[in-house]
Design a protein around this motif. Sequence first.
Motif, PDB file in Angstrom:
ATOM      1  N   SER A 216       0.809  -1.214   0.000  1.00  0.00           N
ATOM      2  CA  SER A 216       0.000   0.000   0.000  1.00  0.00           C
ATOM      3  C   SER A 216       0.844   1.267   0.000  1.00  0.00           C
ATOM      4  O   SER A 216       0.308   2.358   0.060  1.00  0.00           O
ATOM      5  CB  SER A 216      -0.940  -0.001   1.212  1.00  0.00           C
ATOM      6  OG  SER A 216      -0.178   0.054   2.399  1.00  0.00           O
ATOM      7  N   SER A 217       2.156   1.138  -0.066  1.00  0.00           N
ATOM      8  CA  SER A 217       2.995   2.336   0.000  1.00  0.00           C
ATOM      9  C   SER A 217       2.714   3.261  -1.175  1.00  0.00           C
ATOM     10  O   SER A 217       2.356   2.823  -2.270  1.00  0.00           O
ATOM     11  CB  SER A 217       4.471   1.959   0.035  1.00  0.00           C
ATOM     12  OG  SER A 217       4.930   1.623  -1.248  1.00  0.00           O
ATOM     13  N   ASP A 218       2.889   4.538  -0.929  1.00  0.00           N
ATOM     14  CA  ASP A 218       2.643   5.536  -1.968  1.00  0.00           C
ATOM     15  C   ASP A 218       3.525   5.306  -3.189  1.00  0.00           C
ATOM     16  O   ASP A 218       3.071   5.450  -4.321  1.00  0.00           O
ATOM     17  CB  ASP A 218       2.881   6.944  -1.424  1.00  0.00           C
ATOM     18  CG  ASP A 218       1.816   7.378  -0.430  1.00  0.00           C
ATOM     19  OD1 ASP A 218       0.715   6.783  -0.424  1.00  0.00           O
ATOM     20  OD2 ASP A 218       2.076   8.321   0.341  1.00  0.00           O
ATOM     21  N   LEU A 219       4.788   4.932  -2.971  1.00  0.00           N
ATOM     22  CA  LEU A 219       5.690   4.710  -4.092  1.00  0.00           C
ATOM     23  C   LEU A 219       5.218   3.551  -4.956  1.00  0.00           C
ATOM     24  O   LEU A 219       5.185   3.655  -6.185  1.00  0.00           O
ATOM     25  CB  LEU A 219       7.117   4.457  -3.604  1.00  0.00           C
ATOM     26  CG  LEU A 219       8.128   4.157  -4.712  1.00  0.00           C
ATOM     27  CD1 LEU A 219       8.228   5.311  -5.698  1.00  0.00           C
ATOM     28  CD2 LEU A 219       9.489   3.832  -4.117  1.00  0.00           C
ATOM     29  N   LEU A 220       4.833   2.443  -4.336  1.00  0.00           N
ATOM     30  CA  LEU A 220       4.364   1.298  -5.116  1.00  0.00           C
ATOM     31  C   LEU A 220       3.107   1.643  -5.899  1.00  0.00           C
ATOM     32  O   LEU A 220       2.963   1.252  -7.062  1.00  0.00           O
ATOM     33  CB  LEU A 220       4.123   0.085  -4.221  1.00  0.00           C
ATOM     34  CG  LEU A 220       5.364  -0.587  -3.655  1.00  0.00           C
ATOM     35  CD1 LEU A 220       4.979  -1.761  -2.766  1.00  0.00           C
ATOM     36  CD2 LEU A 220       6.299  -1.049  -4.762  1.00  0.00           C
ATOM     37  N   LEU A 221       2.207   2.364  -5.286  1.00  0.00           N
ATOM     38  CA  LEU A 221       0.983   2.771  -5.979  1.00  0.00           C
ATOM     39  C   LEU A 221       1.306   3.690  -7.157  1.00  0.00           C
ATOM     40  O   LEU A 221       0.750   3.534  -8.246  1.00  0.00           O
ATOM     41  CB  LEU A 221       0.019   3.461  -5.006  1.00  0.00           C
ATOM     42  CG  LEU A 221      -0.581   2.570  -3.930  1.00  0.00           C
ATOM     43  CD1 LEU A 221      -1.356   3.403  -2.913  1.00  0.00           C
ATOM     44  CD2 LEU A 221      -1.460   1.493  -4.538  1.00  0.00           C
ATOM     45  N   LYS A 222       2.220   4.635  -6.938  1.00  0.00           N
ATOM     46  CA  LYS A 222       2.619   5.556  -8.007  1.00  0.00           C
ATOM     47  C   LYS A 222       3.260   4.793  -9.157  1.00  0.00           C
ATOM     48  O   LYS A 222       2.916   4.991 -10.326  1.00  0.00           O
ATOM     49  CB  LYS A 222       3.596   6.592  -7.442  1.00  0.00           C
ATOM     50  CG  LYS A 222       4.157   7.550  -8.470  1.00  0.00           C
ATOM     51  CD  LYS A 222       5.181   8.480  -7.813  1.00  0.00           C
ATOM     52  CE  LYS A 222       5.783   9.486  -8.742  1.00  0.00           C
ATOM     53  NZ  LYS A 222       6.513   8.945  -9.855  1.00  0.00           N
ATOM     54  N   LEU A 223       4.205   3.898  -8.849  1.00  0.00           N
ATOM     55  CA  LEU A 223       4.873   3.130  -9.898  1.00  0.00           C
ATOM     56  C   LEU A 223       3.900   2.238 -10.641  1.00  0.00           C
ATOM     57  O   LEU A 223       3.980   2.100 -11.868  1.00  0.00           O
ATOM     58  CB  LEU A 223       6.014   2.301  -9.299  1.00  0.00           C
ATOM     59  CG  LEU A 223       7.203   3.106  -8.775  1.00  0.00           C
ATOM     60  CD1 LEU A 223       8.124   2.216  -7.958  1.00  0.00           C
ATOM     61  CD2 LEU A 223       7.952   3.778  -9.914  1.00  0.00           C
ATOM     62  N   ASN A 224       2.975   1.646  -9.922  1.00  0.00           N
ATOM     63  CA  ASN A 224       1.982   0.787 -10.557  1.00  0.00           C
ATOM     64  C   ASN A 224       1.122   1.577 -11.545  1.00  0.00           C
ATOM     65  O   ASN A 224       0.850   1.117 -12.656  1.00  0.00           O
ATOM     66  CB  ASN A 224       1.110   0.109  -9.501  1.00  0.00           C
ATOM     67  CG  ASN A 224       0.282  -1.006 -10.093  1.00  0.00           C
ATOM     68  OD1 ASN A 224       0.806  -1.856 -10.812  1.00  0.00           O
ATOM     69  ND2 ASN A 224      -0.995  -1.003  -9.801  1.00  0.00           N
ATOM     70  N   ARG A 225       0.730   2.783 -11.154  1.00  0.00           N
ATOM     71  CA  ARG A 225      -0.074   3.644 -12.051  1.00  0.00           C
ATOM     72  C   ARG A 225       0.716   4.073 -13.281  1.00  0.00           C
ATOM     73  O   ARG A 225       0.140   4.313 -14.334  1.00  0.00           O
ATOM     74  CB  ARG A 225      -0.555   4.885 -11.306  1.00  0.00           C
ATOM     75  CG  ARG A 225      -1.724   4.654 -10.392  1.00  0.00           C
ATOM     76  CD  ARG A 225      -2.339   5.963  -9.931  1.00  0.00           C
ATOM     77  NE  ARG A 225      -1.362   6.888  -9.364  1.00  0.00           N
ATOM     78  CZ  ARG A 225      -1.049   6.976  -8.067  1.00  0.00           C
ATOM     79  NH1 ARG A 225      -1.646   6.200  -7.195  1.00  0.00           N
ATOM     80  NH2 ARG A 225      -0.164   7.840  -7.643  1.00  0.00           N
ATOM     81  N   GLU A 226       2.040   4.192 -13.145  1.00  0.00           N
ATOM     82  CA  GLU A 226       2.877   4.682 -14.241  1.00  0.00           C
ATOM     83  C   GLU A 226       3.426   3.562 -15.129  1.00  0.00           C
ATOM     84  O   GLU A 226       4.163   3.840 -16.070  1.00  0.00           O
ATOM     85  CB  GLU A 226       4.025   5.512 -13.666  1.00  0.00           C
ATOM     86  CG  GLU A 226       3.540   6.781 -13.004  1.00  0.00           C
ATOM     87  CD  GLU A 226       4.637   7.571 -12.325  1.00  0.00           C
ATOM     88  OE1 GLU A 226       5.792   7.100 -12.306  1.00  0.00           O
ATOM     89  OE2 GLU A 226       4.330   8.658 -11.807  1.00  0.00           O
ATOM     90  N   THR A 227       3.085   2.335 -14.828  1.00  0.00           N
ATOM     91  CA  THR A 227       3.559   1.198 -15.606  1.00  0.00           C
ATOM     92  C   THR A 227       2.582   0.924 -16.740  1.00  0.00           C
ATOM     93  O   THR A 227       1.372   0.942 -16.536  1.00  0.00           O
ATOM     94  CB  THR A 227       3.682  -0.055 -14.703  1.00  0.00           C
ATOM     95  OG1 THR A 227       4.588   0.237 -13.653  1.00  0.00           O
ATOM     96  CG2 THR A 227       4.170  -1.253 -15.478  1.00  0.00           C
ATOM     97  N   SER A 228       3.134   0.677 -17.919  1.00  0.00           N
ATOM     98  CA  SER A 228       2.258   0.377 -19.055  1.00  0.00           C
ATOM     99  C   SER A 228       2.993  -0.488 -20.069  1.00  0.00           C
ATOM    100  O   SER A 228       4.210  -0.623 -20.033  1.00  0.00           O
ATOM    101  CB  SER A 228       1.782   1.663 -19.724  1.00  0.00           C
ATOM    102  OG  SER A 228       2.881   2.340 -20.295  1.00  0.00           O
ATOM    103  N   ARG A 229       2.215  -1.046 -20.968  1.00  0.00           N
ATOM    104  CA  ARG A 229       2.785  -1.822 -22.069  1.00  0.00           C
ATOM    105  C   ARG A 229       3.151  -0.840 -23.185  1.00  0.00           C
ATOM    106  O   ARG A 229       2.425   0.115 -23.440  1.00  0.00           O
ATOM    107  CB  ARG A 229       1.783  -2.843 -22.585  1.00  0.00           C
ATOM    108  CG  ARG A 229       1.579  -3.976 -21.589  1.00  0.00           C
ATOM    109  CD  ARG A 229       0.722  -5.090 -22.123  1.00  0.00           C
ATOM    110  NE  ARG A 229       1.236  -5.698 -23.336  1.00  0.00           N
ATOM    111  CZ  ARG A 229       2.142  -6.698 -23.383  1.00  0.00           C
ATOM    112  NH1 ARG A 229       2.622  -7.173 -22.264  1.00  0.00           N
ATOM    113  NH2 ARG A 229       2.529  -7.197 -24.529  1.00  0.00           N
TER     114      ARG A 229
END
Length: 103
Positions: A6-19
Amino acid sequence: MILDESSDLLLKLNRETSRIPWKDLQRFYAQGAVLVVGPDVDLIAAAAAVANDDAAAVSAWMKDEQLKIATEEVALNWLAEDCEVWAVVVAPWVLVQKERGST
């Protein structure tokens, strides 16, 4: 550094990941700025480790060749395959990973 999901960094990186098509990352590959994440490592976890300068995790993955600078062989193969990769930016790096199960 251990991060909970639930960390902010993981959430941010997850949102910024794409194919993205590998061919669209050639400029970054040419600059030596692409890190390939192996199939046994979570892309988001690797990106978080790089972002947090987690030298222990990054070194361990590099030693096991689960995190490495994109090689010419990989770049040419992926270009020939016209494949897509998962990608996330952790400046100055672009971390990429082929989808599990793809050749």
